[in-house]
Design an enzyme around this catalytic site. Sequence first.
Site, PDB file in Angstrom:
ATOM      1  N   GLY A   8      -9.863 -46.516 -15.600  1.00  0.00           N
ATOM      2  CA  GLY A   8     -10.414 -45.222 -15.209  1.00  0.00           C
ATOM      3  C   GLY A   8     -11.202 -44.635 -16.356  1.00  0.00           C
ATOM      4  O   GLY A   8     -10.626 -44.185 -17.352  1.00  0.00           O
ATOM      5  N   GLY A  10     -13.581 -42.130 -16.170  1.00  0.00           N
ATOM      6  CA  GLY A  10     -14.235 -40.892 -15.756  1.00  0.00           C
ATOM      7  C   GLY A  10     -14.246 -39.869 -16.876  1.00  0.00           C
ATOM      8  O   GLY A  10     -14.185 -40.211 -18.062  1.00  0.00           O
ATOM      9  N   MET A  12     -12.029 -37.800 -18.057  1.00  0.00           N
ATOM     10  CA  MET A  12     -10.885 -37.819 -18.959  1.00  0.00           C
ATOM     11  C   MET A  12     -10.697 -39.185 -19.608  1.00  0.00           C
ATOM     12  O   MET A  12     -10.636 -39.304 -20.832  1.00  0.00           O
ATOM     13  CB  MET A  12      -9.623 -37.410 -18.201  1.00  0.00           C
ATOM     14  CG  MET A  12      -9.633 -35.973 -17.715  1.00  0.00           C
ATOM     15  SD  MET A  12      -9.654 -34.763 -19.065  1.00  0.00           S
ATOM     16  CE  MET A  12      -8.023 -35.027 -19.771  1.00  0.00           C
ATOM     17  N   ASN A  96      -2.574 -36.715 -13.513  1.00  0.00           N
ATOM     18  CA  ASN A  96      -1.700 -35.616 -13.084  1.00  0.00           C
ATOM     19  C   ASN A  96      -0.847 -36.058 -11.903  1.00  0.00           C
ATOM     20  O   ASN A  96      -0.918 -35.482 -10.818  1.00  0.00           O
ATOM     21  CB  ASN A  96      -2.540 -34.389 -12.716  1.00  0.00           C
ATOM     22  CG  ASN A  96      -3.067 -33.670 -13.937  1.00  0.00           C
ATOM     23  OD1 ASN A  96      -2.417 -33.636 -14.973  1.00  0.00           O
ATOM     24  ND2 ASN A  96      -4.248 -33.100 -13.823  1.00  0.00           N
ATOM     25  N   SER A 122      -3.411 -32.299 -21.271  1.00  0.00           N
ATOM     26  CA  SER A 122      -3.991 -30.974 -21.037  1.00  0.00           C
ATOM     27  C   SER A 122      -5.140 -30.722 -21.997  1.00  0.00           C
ATOM     28  O   SER A 122      -5.122 -31.166 -23.139  1.00  0.00           O
ATOM     29  CB  SER A 122      -2.928 -29.887 -21.217  1.00  0.00           C
ATOM     30  OG  SER A 122      -3.489 -28.601 -20.983  1.00  0.00           O
ATOM     31  N   GLY A 124      -8.607 -30.684 -20.664  1.00  0.00           N
ATOM     32  CA  GLY A 124      -9.864 -31.009 -20.021  1.00  0.00           C
ATOM     33  C   GLY A 124     -10.657 -32.065 -20.766  1.00  0.00           C
ATOM     34  O   GLY A 124     -10.223 -32.584 -21.807  1.00  0.00           O
ATOM     35  N   LYS A 172       4.046 -31.240 -17.382  1.00  0.00           N
ATOM     36  CA  LYS A 172       2.624 -30.979 -17.116  1.00  0.00           C
ATOM     37  C   LYS A 172       2.427 -30.306 -15.759  1.00  0.00           C
ATOM     38  O   LYS A 172       1.554 -29.450 -15.613  1.00  0.00           O
ATOM     39  CB  LYS A 172       1.840 -32.300 -17.161  1.00  0.00           C
ATOM     40  CG  LYS A 172       0.338 -32.166 -16.869  1.00  0.00           C
ATOM     41  CD  LYS A 172      -0.369 -31.188 -17.820  1.00  0.00           C
ATOM     42  CE  LYS A 172      -1.876 -31.317 -17.827  1.00  0.00           C
ATOM     43  NZ  LYS A 172      -2.505 -31.127 -16.537  1.00  0.00           N
ATOM     44  N   HIS A 175       3.207 -26.755 -16.285  1.00  0.00           N
ATOM     45  CA  HIS A 175       2.081 -26.231 -17.062  1.00  0.00           C
ATOM     46  C   HIS A 175       0.937 -25.831 -16.139  1.00  0.00           C
ATOM     47  O   HIS A 175       0.359 -24.745 -16.261  1.00  0.00           O
ATOM     48  CB  HIS A 175       1.631 -27.293 -18.056  1.00  0.00           C
ATOM     49  CG  HIS A 175       0.243 -27.122 -18.612  1.00  0.00           C
ATOM     50  ND1 HIS A 175      -0.901 -27.405 -17.885  1.00  0.00           N
ATOM     51  CD2 HIS A 175      -0.197 -26.719 -19.829  1.00  0.00           C
ATOM     52  CE1 HIS A 175      -1.971 -27.166 -18.613  1.00  0.00           C
ATOM     53  NE2 HIS A 175      -1.567 -26.760 -19.799  1.00  0.00           N
ATOM     54  N   ASN A 176       0.606 -26.694 -15.184  1.00  0.00           N
ATOM     55  CA  ASN A 176      -0.514 -26.399 -14.304  1.00  0.00           C
ATOM     56  C   ASN A 176      -0.184 -25.277 -13.332  1.00  0.00           C
ATOM     57  O   ASN A 176      -1.067 -24.496 -12.946  1.00  0.00           O
ATOM     58  CB  ASN A 176      -0.936 -27.664 -13.552  1.00  0.00           C
ATOM     59  CG  ASN A 176      -1.748 -28.600 -14.418  1.00  0.00           C
ATOM     60  OD1 ASN A 176      -1.608 -28.599 -15.643  1.00  0.00           O
ATOM     61  ND2 ASN A 176      -2.593 -29.412 -13.817  1.00  0.00           N
ATOM     62  N   GLU A 179      -0.726 -22.282 -15.304  1.00  0.00           N
ATOM     63  CA  GLU A 179      -2.184 -22.123 -15.413  1.00  0.00           C
ATOM     64  C   GLU A 179      -2.752 -21.417 -14.181  1.00  0.00           C
ATOM     65  O   GLU A 179      -3.610 -20.529 -14.309  1.00  0.00           O
ATOM     66  CB  GLU A 179      -2.814 -23.504 -15.575  1.00  0.00           C
ATOM     67  CG  GLU A 179      -4.326 -23.555 -15.601  1.00  0.00           C
ATOM     68  CD  GLU A 179      -4.807 -24.989 -15.566  1.00  0.00           C
ATOM     69  OE1 GLU A 179      -5.564 -25.334 -14.632  1.00  0.00           O
ATOM     70  OE2 GLU A 179      -4.416 -25.773 -16.452  1.00  0.00           O
ATOM     71  N   TYR A 180      -2.276 -21.781 -12.994  1.00  0.00           N
ATOM     72  CA  TYR A 180      -2.725 -21.113 -11.768  1.00  0.00           C
ATOM     73  C   TYR A 180      -2.500 -19.606 -11.878  1.00  0.00           C
ATOM     74  O   TYR A 180      -3.373 -18.798 -11.556  1.00  0.00           O
ATOM     75  CB  TYR A 180      -1.941 -21.646 -10.562  1.00  0.00           C
ATOM     76  CG  TYR A 180      -2.521 -22.855  -9.866  1.00  0.00           C
ATOM     77  CD1 TYR A 180      -2.988 -23.960 -10.589  1.00  0.00           C
ATOM     78  CD2 TYR A 180      -2.566 -22.928  -8.484  1.00  0.00           C
ATOM     79  CE1 TYR A 180      -3.485 -25.079  -9.957  1.00  0.00           C
ATOM     80  CE2 TYR A 180      -3.065 -24.046  -7.835  1.00  0.00           C
ATOM     81  CZ  TYR A 180      -3.519 -25.115  -8.566  1.00  0.00           C
ATOM     82  OH  TYR A 180      -4.022 -26.219  -7.933  1.00  0.00           O
TER      83      TYR A 180
END
Length: 302
Positions: A8, A10, A12, A96, A122, A124, A172, A175-176, A179-180
Site C-alpha cells: 500500500g 498511497g 500514508m 485504521n 496518527s 496524517g 487509535k 483516539h479517532n 478527534e471527532y
Amino acid sequence: MMTLGMVGLGKMGGNLARQLTGKGFHVVGYNRTVEKTLALADEGIEAAMSLEALAATLPAPRIIWIMLTAGSAVDEAIATLQPHLERNDVIIDGGNSFYKDAVRRAAALTHHGIRFVDVGVSGGPARALAGACLMVGGDEATFRQIEPIIRAVSVPDGYAFFPGIGTGHFVKMVHNGIEYGMMQAIAEGFEVMKASHFKLDLTSVASVYNHGSVIESQLVGWLKDGYDRFGTDLADVSSTVAHTGEGAWTVQTARELGVPVPIIEGALAFRKRSATEPRYTGKVLSALRAIFGGHAVWERPD
C-alpha cells in the site's frame, strides 16, 4: 540495513516508505496500481509487481507492513501473502483497522507461526513523511524486533507499546473518536462566530487561538491553514462530512462497555446528518479533513 516490505503506497504508506528509505532502511514496495509502485521506485523504493514477488524478495525473517484501507483489502492481502511466508515472519497492520479484526487476524496467522503487530498511526500524510505518532499492540518480543522501524518513523517520544493483540488499534480507535468530538466543538464554535453580528476575521481568530490559548492545538492550526486555502466562507468546500469506521466503532465499543460517550456519539450523528442538513459546521469539518488528511473537500460519506 533493515529490510521490510510496504504493502500500500498511497498517501500514508507511500510517505512512510519514503521516510524509512531516507533513514537508511531498504524498503520493497507494492501497490495494486502499478504506476504508483513504479513512481516510488524512482525515489529509491524497490518495486515489487505482486505480493508474491514482494514476499520472495524479502530476507527471512520477513517484516511486511500493510498500509491499506481497513476491511476486506487487508484480509485479501494477508490471504495472498500467507502461503509465501514462513515461521517468525512478521505482518504489521498499520491501517485504521477495527481492533477485533486484529485479534482475529493474529489468531489465524499464529496458527502458521507468523507474528502479527497492530499499529495505529496518527498525524496524517504529512506526519507519515516527517514523523508520526504510533500506538503499537502485540507481544513484546515482536515489538522489540520491529522497534527500530517504529522509532524511525515516529516523532521524538511519539510511540508507545501496549501489550496484547488489538491494543494498538483499540487505542487509535478511541483516539479517532476523541478527534471527532474535538473537531465538532471547534466547527460549532466557529459557526457561532460566523453567525454573530460581529464582522470577525475567522482566520485571525484561528490564529490567535493557536498562540498560547487553552485550546491551542494542531486542529486549530489546521483550521487556520484551511481558511488560508479555501477562504473563510468555505464556498468551495462541501458541508457533507465523510466518516470512516473509527467513530462508529468507538461508539459501538463504548456501548458494549457500558460507557456513555454523548460527545463522540453526537459528532458521529452530525456527520451522518450532514448529507441532508448542510451547515457551516460541516464545511469546517470537511476543510479540516482536507488539510490534515488530504481528503477531497467534496468527498461523500461512507
